[in-house]
Design a protein around this motif. Structure first.
Motif, short mmCIF file in Angstrom:
data_model
loop_
_atom_site.label_atom_id
_atom_site.label_comp_id
_atom_site.label_asym_id
_atom_site.label_seq_id
_atom_site.Cartn_x
_atom_site.Cartn_y
_atom_site.Cartn_z
N LEU A 175 38.25 29.57 31.53
CA LEU A 175 39.25 30.29 32.32
C LEU A 175 39.77 31.48 31.54
CD1 LEU A 175 41.35 27.26 33.65
CD2 LEU A 175 39.77 28.67 34.99
N PRO A 176 40.26 32.52 32.21
CA PRO A 176 40.85 33.66 31.50
C PRO A 176 42.20 33.26 30.91
CG PRO A 176 41.16 33.93 33.85
CD PRO A 176 40.27 32.72 33.68
N PRO A 177 42.69 34.01 29.91
CA PRO A 177 43.99 33.69 29.34
C PRO A 177 45.11 33.93 30.36
CG PRO A 177 43.20 35.78 28.49
CD PRO A 177 42.06 35.18 29.25
N THR A 178 46.19 33.18 30.21
CA THR A 178 47.33 33.38 31.11
C THR A 178 48.24 34.52 30.63
OG1 THR A 178 48.42 31.60 29.90
CG2 THR A 178 47.41 31.03 32.00
N THR A 179 48.22 34.78 29.33
CA THR A 179 48.99 35.88 28.75
C THR A 179 48.15 36.53 27.67
OG1 THR A 179 51.07 34.70 29.15
CG2 THR A 179 51.14 36.55 27.59
N ARG A 180 48.15 37.86 27.65
CA ARG A 180 47.36 38.60 26.65
C ARG A 180 48.20 39.74 26.10
NH1 ARG A 180 42.82 42.27 25.84
NH2 ARG A 180 41.08 41.13 24.89
N ILE A 181 48.44 39.74 24.78
CA ILE A 181 49.30 40.75 24.16
C ILE A 181 48.47 41.60 23.21
CG2 ILE A 181 51.38 41.17 22.81
CD1 ILE A 181 52.42 38.48 23.75
N GLU A 182 48.59 42.91 23.33
CA GLU A 182 47.81 43.84 22.52
C GLU A 182 48.68 44.47 21.43
OE1 GLU A 182 46.01 46.66 25.13
OE2 GLU A 182 44.58 45.20 25.93
N TYR A 183 48.08 44.58 20.26
CA TYR A 183 48.77 45.11 19.08
C TYR A 183 47.92 46.18 18.41
CZ TYR A 183 51.12 40.50 19.35
OH TYR A 183 51.79 39.38 19.76
N ARG A 184 48.55 46.91 17.51
CA ARG A 184 47.82 47.73 16.54
C ARG A 184 47.64 46.92 15.27
NH1 ARG A 184 49.64 54.00 15.83
NH2 ARG A 184 50.07 54.55 18.00
N LEU A 185 46.45 46.98 14.69
CA LEU A 185 46.22 46.41 13.37
C LEU A 185 46.34 47.54 12.37
CD1 LEU A 185 45.36 44.01 11.57
CD2 LEU A 185 42.99 44.67 12.00
N MET A 186 47.23 47.37 11.37
CA MET A 186 47.51 48.43 10.40
C MET A 186 47.31 47.90 8.98
SD MET A 186 50.93 50.10 12.18
CE MET A 186 50.66 51.76 11.53
N GLN A 187 46.94 48.80 8.08
CA GLN A 187 46.71 48.39 6.70
C GLN A 187 47.31 49.42 5.74
OE1 GLN A 187 42.69 48.35 5.27
NE2 GLN A 187 42.28 50.46 5.81
N LEU A 188 47.58 48.95 4.53
CA LEU A 188 48.03 49.81 3.44
C LEU A 188 47.40 49.31 2.15
CD1 LEU A 188 49.85 52.07 2.29
CD2 LEU A 188 51.68 50.37 2.11
N ALA A 189 46.68 50.18 1.45
CA ALA A 189 46.05 49.83 0.18
C ALA A 189 46.95 50.25 -0.98
CB ALA A 189 44.69 50.49 0.05
N ARG A 190 46.87 49.51 -2.06
CA ARG A 190 47.73 49.77 -3.22
C ARG A 190 47.70 51.24 -3.67
NH1 ARG A 190 45.66 46.49 -7.70
NH2 ARG A 190 46.85 44.68 -6.97
N PRO A 191 46.52 51.90 -3.76
CA PRO A 191 46.51 53.30 -4.21
C PRO A 191 47.32 54.25 -3.33
CG PRO A 191 44.31 52.36 -4.34
CD PRO A 191 45.14 51.38 -3.58
N ILE A 226 53.90 42.35 -3.16
CA ILE A 226 52.51 42.14 -2.74
C ILE A 226 51.56 42.87 -3.68
CG2 ILE A 226 50.79 42.71 -0.97
CD1 ILE A 226 52.97 42.14 1.13
N PHE A 227 51.85 44.15 -3.94
CA PHE A 227 50.93 44.96 -4.73
C PHE A 227 50.94 44.59 -6.22
CE2 PHE A 227 51.35 48.22 -1.18
CZ PHE A 227 50.14 47.82 -0.59
N ALA A 228 51.89 43.79 -6.63
CA ALA A 228 51.85 43.25 -7.99
C ALA A 228 50.76 42.19 -8.12
CB ALA A 228 53.21 42.65 -8.36
N GLU A 229 50.29 41.67 -6.96
CA GLU A 229 49.30 40.60 -6.96
C GLU A 229 48.00 40.95 -6.23
OE1 GLU A 229 50.81 36.85 -5.61
OE2 GLU A 229 52.86 37.36 -6.18
N LYS A 230 48.11 41.75 -5.16
CA LYS A 230 46.96 41.99 -4.28
C LYS A 230 46.72 43.49 -4.11
CE LYS A 230 46.87 37.52 -3.03
NZ LYS A 230 47.40 37.04 -1.75
N PRO A 231 45.49 43.88 -3.80
CA PRO A 231 45.20 45.31 -3.62
C PRO A 231 45.50 45.86 -2.23
CG PRO A 231 43.18 44.04 -3.54
CD PRO A 231 44.26 43.07 -3.89
N ALA A 232 45.82 45.00 -1.26
CA ALA A 232 46.02 45.51 0.10
C ALA A 232 46.96 44.62 0.90
CB ALA A 232 44.69 45.64 0.83
N ALA A 233 47.60 45.25 1.90
CA ALA A 233 48.47 44.54 2.84
C ALA A 233 48.09 44.97 4.25
CB ALA A 233 49.94 44.86 2.57
#
Length: 281
Positions: free
Chosen positions: A106-122, A241-248
């Motif tokens: 069956l199709p979904p009863t609710t569908r929500i659209e978003y932007r996927l965004m990223q930021l790299a440490r540099p 975050i950037f003290a531990e990982k290269p991206a968010a």
């Protein structure tokens, strides 16, 4: 090609597959990394190589990672139909979610659209660039949240979920909200802003992957919006975050122009669409 549960024998290959573009699957990779209870990872293999993956949680959330689309459609349909918990929601990059939707009965009863965004440490300019002299002059303080802050932050978390997350308010539970907040304060990076001991804004991670942390739960009380509080809380979170990982990364509703503007000022860029589809609500 066939779908089957990921095993110890292909765990390393699964991790390598997820980390190829982890920004697009941080929710899935974080659950694999944490060994989340009740969570099962499945892989689709062809000629000994993983071409697709899917993570199913105990709550009925399905997180597809399908950069090449679906190969074995019948196998995926059978997998979804045989899960211990019926599918409640599907979340991920829009092409992957659409592919899974196409094999659902069956199709979904609710569908929500978003932007996927990223930021790299540099590309991160540093927290000092986003400091607010006005907020500091007013006595606003930002610090990392801990387990002892659950009662303090609960009003913000409750308001956030009712405003941004809950589809049917009749299904909202204070007890469930508080339980998830306490869990997040134990396992995630969370920061909040206060003035005279009153919580004003918060932001935190909601999925901690191998090299990418996903941000969520960014919220400012209505009476304090437009004062830059979310920006300084986000800046403190990004420093951690950037003290531990290269991206968010994060996903934000396409209709939420103020939030998108905030994230762009912080340096985030849009990398694609993200969708959450709900079934039965």
């Amino acid at each position: 090609m066939s779908w089957r549960p990921a095993s110890v024998g292909n765990e390393q290959r699964l991790v390598a597959f997820l980390c190829r573009d982890e920004v697009r699957c941080a929710g899935a990779s974080a659950r694999v990394k944490a060994g989340e209870r009740g969570c099962t990872a499945f892989v689709e293999e062809a000629a000994g190589a993983i071409r697709g993956a899917l993570v199913a949680t105990a709550a009925g959330l399905v997180l597809p990672v399908l950069p090449e689309g679906i190969g074995d459609r019948l196998g995926l349909a059978g997998l979804l139909g045989g899960l211990h918990m019926p599918v409640h929601s599907i979340g991920g990059p829009e092409t992957g979610v659409a592919a899974v939707e196409s094999v659902m009965p069956l199709p979904p009863t609710t569908r929500i659209e978003y932007r996927l965004m990223q930021l790299a440490r540099p590309a991160w300019a540093g927290a000092a660039v986003h400091a607010s002299a006005a907020a500091a002059a007013e006595g606003v303080r930002v610090r990392r949240s801990g387990g002892a802050d659950a009662a303090l932050l609960f009003p913000l978390q409750r308001a956030y979920e009712l405003e941004e997350v809950v589809i049917d308010p009749a299904l909202f539970s204070d007890a469930a909200c508080l339980k998830l907040l306490r869990q997040g304060l134990r396992t995630e990076l969370v920061f909040h802003a206060t003035r005279d001991g009153r919580p004003l804004a918060k932001a935190g991670t909601n999925a901690r992957g191998y090299g990418v942390d996903q941000i969520g739960g960014v919220f400012t009380v209505a009476s304090e919006r437009g004062k830059g509080l979310a920006r300084i809380v986000m800046a403190a979170l990004l420093e951690a975050i950037f003290a531990e990982k290269p991206a968010a990364c994060l996903f934000v509703k396409k209709s939420n122009a103020p939030a998108i503007a905030l994230y762009e000022r912080l340096g985030f860029t849009t990398v694609g669409g993200y969708v959450i589809s709900y079934y039965g609500i």
